[in-house]
Design a protein around this motif. Structure first.
Motif, PDB file in Angstrom:
ATOM      1  N   THR A 228      -0.481  -9.614   8.441  1.00 28.51           N
ATOM      2  CA  THR A 228      -0.911  -8.500   7.781  1.00 28.51           C
ATOM      3  C   THR A 228      -1.961  -8.910   6.759  1.00 28.51           C
ATOM      4  OG1 THR A 228       1.540  -7.728   7.718  1.00 28.51           O
ATOM      5  CG2 THR A 228      -0.112  -7.078   5.707  1.00 28.51           C
ATOM      6  N   TYR A 229      -2.921  -7.973   6.758  1.00 32.81           N
ATOM      7  CA  TYR A 229      -4.108  -8.119   5.944  1.00 32.81           C
ATOM      8  C   TYR A 229      -4.303  -7.008   5.176  1.00 32.81           C
ATOM      9  CZ  TYR A 229      -8.873  -8.935   4.067  1.00 32.81           C
ATOM     10  OH  TYR A 229      -9.772  -9.179   3.161  1.00 32.81           O
ATOM     11  N   ASP A 230      -4.440  -5.969   5.938  1.00 37.02           N
ATOM     12  CA  ASP A 230      -5.396  -4.694   5.488  1.00 37.02           C
ATOM     13  C   ASP A 230      -4.199  -4.041   4.302  1.00 37.02           C
ATOM     14  OD1 ASP A 230      -3.169  -4.430   7.260  1.00 37.02           O
ATOM     15  OD2 ASP A 230      -4.501  -3.024   8.439  1.00 37.02           O
ATOM     16  N   ILE A 231      -2.966  -4.250   4.373  1.00 36.91           N
ATOM     17  CA  ILE A 231      -1.864  -3.479   3.415  1.00 36.91           C
ATOM     18  C   ILE A 231      -1.965  -4.413   2.223  1.00 36.91           C
ATOM     19  CG2 ILE A 231       0.220  -3.258   3.173  1.00 36.91           C
ATOM     20  CD1 ILE A 231       0.949  -2.244   5.751  1.00 36.91           C
ATOM     21  N   ASN A 232      -1.997  -5.751   2.680  1.00 39.32           N
ATOM     22  CA  ASN A 232      -1.866  -6.617   1.487  1.00 39.32           C
ATOM     23  C   ASN A 232      -3.306  -6.439   0.554  1.00 39.32           C
ATOM     24  OD1 ASN A 232      -1.913 -10.253   1.166  1.00 39.32           O
ATOM     25  ND2 ASN A 232      -1.516  -8.798  -0.430  1.00 39.32           N
ATOM     26  N   LEU A 233      -4.376  -6.113   1.034  1.00 37.45           N
ATOM     27  CA  LEU A 233      -5.740  -5.955   0.552  1.00 37.45           C
ATOM     28  C   LEU A 233      -5.604  -4.360  -0.267  1.00 37.45           C
ATOM     29  CD1 LEU A 233      -8.813  -6.718  -0.236  1.00 37.45           C
ATOM     30  CD2 LEU A 233      -9.174  -5.452   1.990  1.00 37.45           C
ATOM     31  N   ALA A 234      -5.226  -3.690   0.445  1.00 37.07           N
ATOM     32  CA  ALA A 234      -5.145  -2.194  -0.221  1.00 37.07           C
ATOM     33  C   ALA A 234      -4.217  -1.956  -1.178  1.00 37.07           C
ATOM     34  CB  ALA A 234      -5.130  -1.195   0.865  1.00 37.07           C
TER      35      ALA A 234
END
Length: 293
Positions: A228-234
């Motif tokens: 997971t990266y995109d959810i963490n970023l947004a």
């Protein structure tokens, strides 16, 4: 004659399987090998330098206490996400295989979040946690929601878990439904005739017979949660106070913001090894349950 058959079979494979093999090599195998090589260099995108430096990057990874802290945080995040997502997906799949009206529409509705990109999903839940829920909390006196969950180190963790689980549930639900479809009806009817209640039927019959689906769902949820990266970023951008930085988020920050590309790539390899060990171990253990049952 045998040679002609082998050549014909090889030609058929190249015709139908060749494009997939080439794509897999180009997208997965070659980048992995190149990335593994770059962990042994002082790779710098700006200068193009990639001098071989041996295990220096891995030594830097061992000394990066922030990375290991975020990796431990990621392990906790994956643990709760896998449990919540699989538990909810299993329950929803049970409900939506009972022959009720509107099941197809409900399945589509639960699957829809999986089609939404992580960035969009993160911003949607950010609005929910920072504006909608605090408004409802103030209006109706719900103490849990009077302040934004994203401003507290403890609740921000659960916000991240809930958002990721919500995205995964629909996809896992479809796999569980397929697993339930493989349970013989005569076995369920026999259990009903013998007086087994719903809970006993699920525990004694449906769970053992759907172990293959459980193995797949747990494997998918583990691998997707770790990456997971995109959810963490947004959703949180690693905040508050860097308390919700996942390992992937830290790796990107290390490589592209700190310009330590070799170290970041080495950390990515370490993360890959951790994911592979955990995912393969759970698959082996659950497969043993399948054999024993």
């Amino acid at each position: 004659m045998d040679r002609k058959i082998r050549l014909r079979n090889a030609g058929t494979f190249l015709l139908f399987g060749g494009p997939s093999v080439i794509a897999f090599l180009a997208v997965v195998v070659v980048p992995f090998i190149v990335g593994l090589y770059l962990t042994f260099t002082n790779w710098d995108v700006r200068t193009g330098d990639n001098t071989f430096i041996g295990l220096a990057n891995y030594s830097a990874v061992m000394q990066d206490t922030v990375f290991w802290t975020q990796l431990w945080f990621t392990l906790k995040y994956v643990f709760f996400t896998v449990i919540i997502a699989n538990g909810a997906a299993f329950f929803i799949a049970l409900v939506l295989t009972g022959g009720g009206r509107g099941e197809q529409w409900l399945r589509t509705g639960f699957f829809t979040p999986n089609l939404i990109g992580g960035i969009i999903l993160g911003y949607l839940w950010q609005t929910l946690f920072s504006q909608v829920l605090p408004y409802l909390g103030d209006k109706y006196g719900w103490s849990w929601f009077e302040t934004s969950w994203l401003t507290n180190t403890d609740t921000a963790f659960w916000a991240l878990v809930i958002t990721t689980s919500w995205q995964l549930i629909g996809y896992l639900m479809i796999i569980y439904i397929a697993g339930f479809a493989g349970v013989p009806n005569d076995v369920l009817e026999a259990a009903s005739i013998d007086g087994a209640n719903r809970l006993a039927t699920i525990r004694r019959i449906m769970l053992p017979l759907t172990i293959p689906a459980i193995v797949i769902c747990v494997f998918i949820s583990i691998s997707r949660s770790f990456l997971t990266y995109d959810i963490n970023l947004a959703l949180t951008k690693g905040g508050p106070f860097n308390s919700t930085e996942l390992a992937t988020y830290h790796i990107v920050q290390k490589a592209f913001l700190s310009n330590q590309y070799g170290v970041g790539q080495a950390e990515a390899v370490v993360l890959f090894a951790v994911v592979a060990i955990i995912a393969l171990t759970q698959s082996y253990l659950l497969k043993r349950l399948e054999v024993e049952s």
